[in-house]
Design a protein around this motif. Structure first.
Motif, short mmCIF file in Angstrom:
data_model
loop_
_atom_site.label_atom_id
_atom_site.label_comp_id
_atom_site.label_asym_id
_atom_site.label_seq_id
_atom_site.Cartn_x
_atom_site.Cartn_y
_atom_site.Cartn_z
N GLU A 77 30.73 31.09 -7.07
CA GLU A 77 30.24 32.47 -7.19
C GLU A 77 28.84 32.60 -6.60
N PRO A 78 28.65 33.47 -5.60
CA PRO A 78 27.32 33.60 -4.99
C PRO A 78 26.35 34.45 -5.81
N ASP A 79 26.86 35.36 -6.63
CA ASP A 79 26.01 36.26 -7.40
C ASP A 79 25.51 35.57 -8.68
N ASP A 80 24.19 35.43 -8.81
CA ASP A 80 23.62 34.75 -9.97
C ASP A 80 23.91 35.48 -11.28
N ALA A 81 23.90 36.80 -11.25
CA ALA A 81 24.15 37.57 -12.47
C ALA A 81 25.56 37.33 -12.99
N ALA A 86 29.29 34.97 -16.88
CA ALA A 86 30.48 34.16 -17.17
C ALA A 86 30.16 33.02 -18.13
N ALA A 87 29.03 32.35 -17.92
CA ALA A 87 28.65 31.24 -18.80
C ALA A 87 28.38 31.74 -20.22
N LEU A 88 27.69 32.87 -20.34
CA LEU A 88 27.42 33.42 -21.67
C LEU A 88 28.70 33.88 -22.36
N ARG A 89 29.65 34.42 -21.58
CA ARG A 89 30.94 34.81 -22.17
C ARG A 89 31.68 33.59 -22.70
#
Length: 120
Positions: A77-81, A86-89
């Motif tokens: 995934e190129p978008d940091d946000a 995803a990691a927080l989910r």
């Protein structure tokens, strides 16, 4: 913990057997709680999207088959946000599933939702 007369320690019920709350068709080397822990530690120590992509890339072939495409997608995934989201989910979903700190959410270091000391 209670000690019996023979000197054997009886473990608490939450340490005895692992109740499998997360059913998958194919087993993986790492369970979802291991993956969530890797992401949580990476967020806590590095707070960088690149440092979240690295464990996702390394864990692709170690998670169950159902999660491998999503892990590949997260690693690329190129978008940091999107990576942070995803990691927080993943972390918060597993914490809710395993009932770790009900009602609390894991937040990034320096996030507007809380500070490092307030993060679960």
């Amino acid at each position: 913990m209670q000690k019996t007369a023979s000197g054997v320690v009886t473990l608490p019920s939450w340490m005895k057997s692992v109740k499998k709350l997360y059913n998958t068709r194919s087993g993986g080397q790492y369970q979802p709680d291991d993956v969530a822990l890797a992401f949580a530690l990476s967020l806590r120590f590095h707070d960088s999207a690149d440092e979240l992509r690295a464990p996702a890339y390394r864990l692709v072939d170690k998670v169950c088959l159902e999660h491998q495409p999503n892990m590949r997608r997260l690693a690329r995934e190129p978008d940091d946000a999107e990576v942070f989201d995803a990691a927080l989910r993943i972390i918060n979903r597993l914490c809710d599933l395993m009932e770790y700190g009900p009602g609390t959410t894991f937040v990034r270091n320096g996030d507007q939702h809380g500070t490092d000391s307030a993060a679960a």
